[in-house]
Enzyme design. Structure first.
Site, PDB file in Angstrom:
ATOM      1  N   ARG A 108       0.712  -0.593   0.210  1.00  0.00           N
ATOM      2  CA  ARG A 108      -0.018   0.273  -0.288  1.00  0.00           C
ATOM      3  C   ARG A 108       0.258   1.224   0.303  1.00  0.00           C
ATOM      4  O   ARG A 108       0.435   2.281   0.522  1.00  0.00           O
ATOM      5  CB  ARG A 108      -0.976  -0.039   1.258  1.00  0.00           C
ATOM      6  CG  ARG A 108      -1.808  -1.061   1.332  1.00  0.00           C
ATOM      7  CD  ARG A 108      -3.219  -0.664   2.021  1.00  0.00           C
ATOM      8  NE  ARG A 108      -3.903  -1.752   2.003  1.00  0.00           N
ATOM      9  CZ  ARG A 108      -4.847  -3.214   2.902  1.00  0.00           C
ATOM     10  NH1 ARG A 108      -3.103  -2.776   3.818  1.00  0.00           N
ATOM     11  NH2 ARG A 108      -5.368  -3.948   3.070  1.00  0.00           N
ATOM     12  N   LYS A 130       2.410  11.225 -11.457  1.00  0.00           N
ATOM     13  CA  LYS A 130       1.665  10.274 -12.095  1.00  0.00           C
ATOM     14  C   LYS A 130       2.660   9.152 -12.372  1.00  0.00           C
ATOM     15  O   LYS A 130       4.279   9.312 -12.539  1.00  0.00           O
ATOM     16  CB  LYS A 130       1.365  11.078 -13.202  1.00  0.00           C
ATOM     17  CG  LYS A 130       0.203  12.051 -13.434  1.00  0.00           C
ATOM     18  CD  LYS A 130       0.191  12.327 -15.115  1.00  0.00           C
ATOM     19  CE  LYS A 130      -1.206  12.613 -14.899  1.00  0.00           C
ATOM     20  NZ  LYS A 130      -1.478  13.385 -16.672  1.00  0.00           N
ATOM     21  N   GLU A 172       8.478  18.348 -24.854  1.00  0.00           N
ATOM     22  CA  GLU A 172       7.974  18.525 -23.711  1.00  0.00           C
ATOM     23  C   GLU A 172       8.370  19.570 -23.275  1.00  0.00           C
ATOM     24  O   GLU A 172       7.405  20.761 -22.924  1.00  0.00           O
ATOM     25  CB  GLU A 172       7.934  17.438 -22.830  1.00  0.00           C
ATOM     26  CG  GLU A 172       7.169  16.381 -22.852  1.00  0.00           C
ATOM     27  CD  GLU A 172       5.826  16.308 -22.200  1.00  0.00           C
ATOM     28  OE1 GLU A 172       5.392  17.419 -21.952  1.00  0.00           O
ATOM     29  OE2 GLU A 172       5.696  15.341 -23.306  1.00  0.00           O
ATOM     30  N   LYS A 212       6.142  23.350 -14.784  1.00  0.00           N
ATOM     31  CA  LYS A 212       5.423  22.370 -14.553  1.00  0.00           C
ATOM     32  C   LYS A 212       5.285  21.975 -13.379  1.00  0.00           C
ATOM     33  O   LYS A 212       3.723  21.920 -12.546  1.00  0.00           O
ATOM     34  CB  LYS A 212       6.243  21.252 -15.222  1.00  0.00           C
ATOM     35  CG  LYS A 212       5.452  19.254 -14.651  1.00  0.00           C
ATOM     36  CD  LYS A 212       5.503  18.430 -15.628  1.00  0.00           C
ATOM     37  CE  LYS A 212       4.626  17.418 -15.381  1.00  0.00           C
ATOM     38  NZ  LYS A 212       4.995  15.749 -15.978  1.00  0.00           N
ATOM     39  N   GLU A 222      -5.843  16.942 -11.185  1.00  0.00           N
ATOM     40  CA  GLU A 222      -5.548  16.975 -13.047  1.00  0.00           C
ATOM     41  C   GLU A 222      -7.451  17.391 -13.087  1.00  0.00           C
ATOM     42  O   GLU A 222      -8.236  16.900 -13.798  1.00  0.00           O
ATOM     43  CB  GLU A 222      -5.519  15.664 -13.693  1.00  0.00           C
ATOM     44  CG  GLU A 222      -5.482  16.457 -15.453  1.00  0.00           C
ATOM     45  CD  GLU A 222      -4.306  15.009 -16.153  1.00  0.00           C
ATOM     46  OE1 GLU A 222      -4.138  15.433 -16.730  1.00  0.00           O
ATOM     47  OE2 GLU A 222      -5.312  13.874 -15.976  1.00  0.00           O
ATOM     48  N   ARG A 226      -3.828  21.799 -14.626  1.00  0.00           N
ATOM     49  CA  ARG A 226      -2.956  20.695 -14.887  1.00  0.00           C
ATOM     50  C   ARG A 226      -3.425  20.305 -16.740  1.00  0.00           C
ATOM     51  O   ARG A 226      -2.614  19.099 -16.735  1.00  0.00           O
ATOM     52  CB  ARG A 226      -2.684  19.320 -13.806  1.00  0.00           C
ATOM     53  CG  ARG A 226      -1.976  18.571 -14.530  1.00  0.00           C
ATOM     54  CD  ARG A 226      -1.768  17.660 -13.284  1.00  0.00           C
ATOM     55  NE  ARG A 226      -0.951  17.075 -13.545  1.00  0.00           N
ATOM     56  CZ  ARG A 226      -0.147  15.549 -12.358  1.00  0.00           C
ATOM     57  NH1 ARG A 226      -0.511  16.424 -10.627  1.00  0.00           N
ATOM     58  NH2 ARG A 226       0.530  14.917 -12.733  1.00  0.00           N
ATOM     59  N   ASN A 230      -1.619  19.022 -20.836  1.00  0.00           N
ATOM     60  CA  ASN A 230      -2.396  17.858 -22.540  1.00  0.00           C
ATOM     61  C   ASN A 230      -1.331  18.375 -23.239  1.00  0.00           C
ATOM     62  O   ASN A 230      -1.811  17.702 -24.674  1.00  0.00           O
ATOM     63  CB  ASN A 230      -3.608  17.123 -21.991  1.00  0.00           C
ATOM     64  CG  ASN A 230      -3.807  16.223 -20.904  1.00  0.00           C
ATOM     65  OD1 ASN A 230      -3.305  15.482 -20.083  1.00  0.00           O
ATOM     66  ND2 ASN A 230      -4.996  16.777 -20.419  1.00  0.00           N
ATOM     67  N   HIS A 233      -1.125  16.298 -26.520  1.00  0.00           N
ATOM     68  CA  HIS A 233      -1.004  14.568 -25.974  1.00  0.00           C
ATOM     69  C   HIS A 233      -2.167  14.209 -27.265  1.00  0.00           C
ATOM     70  O   HIS A 233      -2.192  12.931 -27.202  1.00  0.00           O
ATOM     71  CB  HIS A 233      -1.165  14.627 -24.982  1.00  0.00           C
ATOM     72  CG  HIS A 233       0.384  14.959 -24.359  1.00  0.00           C
ATOM     73  ND1 HIS A 233       1.378  16.301 -24.185  1.00  0.00           N
ATOM     74  CD2 HIS A 233       1.414  14.281 -23.578  1.00  0.00           C
ATOM     75  CE1 HIS A 233       2.700  15.882 -23.560  1.00  0.00           C
ATOM     76  NE2 HIS A 233       2.577  14.929 -23.438  1.00  0.00           N
ATOM     77  N   HIS A 237      -0.818  11.052 -28.568  1.00  0.00           N
ATOM     78  CA  HIS A 237      -1.016   9.855 -27.226  1.00  0.00           C
ATOM     79  C   HIS A 237      -1.075   8.716 -29.044  1.00  0.00           C
ATOM     80  O   HIS A 237      -1.074   7.308 -28.666  1.00  0.00           O
ATOM     81  CB  HIS A 237      -2.140   9.906 -26.342  1.00  0.00           C
ATOM     82  CG  HIS A 237      -0.302   9.807 -25.345  1.00  0.00           C
ATOM     83  ND1 HIS A 237      -1.576  10.919 -23.615  1.00  0.00           N
ATOM     84  CD2 HIS A 237      -0.011  10.149 -24.596  1.00  0.00           C
ATOM     85  CE1 HIS A 237       0.022  10.212 -22.984  1.00  0.00           C
ATOM     86  NE2 HIS A 237       0.297  10.078 -23.651  1.00  0.00           N
ATOM     87  N   HIS A 252       8.246   9.117 -27.655  1.00  0.00           N
ATOM     88  CA  HIS A 252       7.152  10.065 -26.886  1.00  0.00           C
ATOM     89  C   HIS A 252       7.267  11.117 -26.661  1.00  0.00           C
ATOM     90  O   HIS A 252       6.514  11.342 -27.379  1.00  0.00           O
ATOM     91  CB  HIS A 252       6.700   9.693 -25.220  1.00  0.00           C
ATOM     92  CG  HIS A 252       6.011  10.926 -24.504  1.00  0.00           C
ATOM     93  ND1 HIS A 252       4.889  10.496 -24.566  1.00  0.00           N
ATOM     94  CD2 HIS A 252       6.241  11.726 -24.026  1.00  0.00           C
ATOM     95  CE1 HIS A 252       4.019  11.311 -23.836  1.00  0.00           C
ATOM     96  NE2 HIS A 252       4.503  12.223 -23.776  1.00  0.00           N
TER      97      HIS A 252
END
Length: 349
Positions: A108, A130, A172, A212, A222, A226, A230, A233, A237, A252
């Site tokens: 956990r 993330k 990025e 960032k 998000e 935030r 994206n 993206h 993606h 990426h």
């Protein structure tokens, strides 16, 4: 716990101090096959690393899977990791994403430290909490928000990078510059990726991370601003998943660059982004990232891949577009025909 971001002057001292301060009963070091060979030697003099149990996984995004994640859990379990253990993730975005998720879920949650070794992971994956893996053919489909104990940024690792991976991370940074202001955007368009000035790059990296960090602090999960991160993206993606399906994977950052090209075109067409600045940015992308090959027969499938994006609500694609540099337009909705026009623009050069 607020994530510490350390711009390193002496990684050995800083890492030893962090590990000592953590009070960890056992320390584990996660690398992939590439960073084990090229990057581990740069931290080998750290007392914490000498005593750490090593876990080595396959390199590249094709290993960002449930099987690899299970192998990391097993290594932690076999190594008698407890809730007071510490995992050091030394690698690119795949290592920090997967290692962060392994740490977030093992017993956990155990502490972890990210040491990003690629430009992409420094300005993107390692910062912001993330974590995750790819699943069912989709990027980062399974994951969790979990801040690392610390991120150590040391641009010395960038000298181990090949040219393609340097360009991948830079996409990025270009995105962050578009989100910030004209001065930062202009500075990024002038940077020579063919002959990188590492001293100047370190300054740009710090600016990028601060951008960032500011956005993530304001909106950690998000729900609002935030989503600005994206930019590039939503389309990017889809290109990345499409390339993976066709067994011709792209990095990426290249996918993000192609996504920026399409989304800046859409911004110029629909939200008032200045055409001249769009064309300047598109020219920089074409010169440094080349073209992505696809045909009009692929449009429908690419659009369907975009429908899987995690930011969508009720099957409607949510775009982040720009009204101008620094003028962010969240939750923009476009027709399928609009999106297809951006694909036309990209293919026509």
């Amino acid at each position: 716990m607020m994530q510490q971001i350390i711009f390193s002057k002496d990684i050995t001292t800083e890492l030893d101090h962090l590990c000592s301060e953590s009070g960890a009963d056992r320390i584990f070091l996660l690398t992939d096959q590439t960073t084990e060979e090229l990057c581990r030697p740069l931290v080998q003099s750290c007392k914490a690393v000498v005593g750490a149990q090593g876990i080595v996984i396959g390199a590249t995004d094709v290993y960002k899977t449930l099987d690899t994640l299970a192998s990391v859990w097993k290594a932690l379990s076999d190594g008698k990791a407890s809730r007071r253990s510490l995992l050091i993730n030394l690698g690119g975005g795949m290592v920090t994403d997967l290692g962060g998720f392994a740490a977030a879920t093992f017993k956990r949650g155990i502490d972890f430290i990210n040491i990003p070794t690629t430009l992409l992971s420094m300005v993107d994956a390692a910062v912001g909490g993330k974590t995750g893996i790819n699943f069912n053919g989709l990027k980062n489909e399974i994951g969790a928000f979990q801040e690392s104990r610390a991120v150590i940024i040391d641009t010395e690792f960038l000298r181990t990078l090949d040219e393609q991976n340097l360009r991948s991370g830079y996409a990025e940074m270009l995105k962050h510059a578009l989100l910030e202001n004209e001065a930062m955007w202009s500075d990024h368009l002038k940077f020579d990726l063919d002959a990188p000035d590492y001293a100047h790059l370190q300054q740009l990296v710090e600016q990028s991370i601060r951008c960032k960090e500011r956005i993530v602090t304001e909106d950690p999960h998000e729900h609002g601003i935030r989503k600005a991160l994206n930019l590039g993206h939503t389309v990017g993606h889809a290109f990345e998943s499409f390339a993976l399906e066709q067994e011709r994977p792209i990095l990426h950052g290249y996918a993000v660059a192609y996504g920026l090209l399409c989304e800046l075109f859409l911004s110029a067409a629909h939200t008032g982004f200045p055409t001249q600045q769009m064309r300047q940015t598109v020219q920089f992308i074409r010169q440094n990232y080349g073209m992505f090959a696809f045909t009009c027969d692929d449009y429908e499938h690419l659009y369907n891949l975009m429908l899987h994006d995690k930011k969508n609500v009720n099957g409607v694609i949510n775009f982040t577009l720009m009204g101008g540099i620094g003028d962010i337009k969240l939750n923009q909705h476009l027709t399928k025909e609009d999106v297809f026009e951006s694909f036309d623009f990209m293919r026509e050069g």
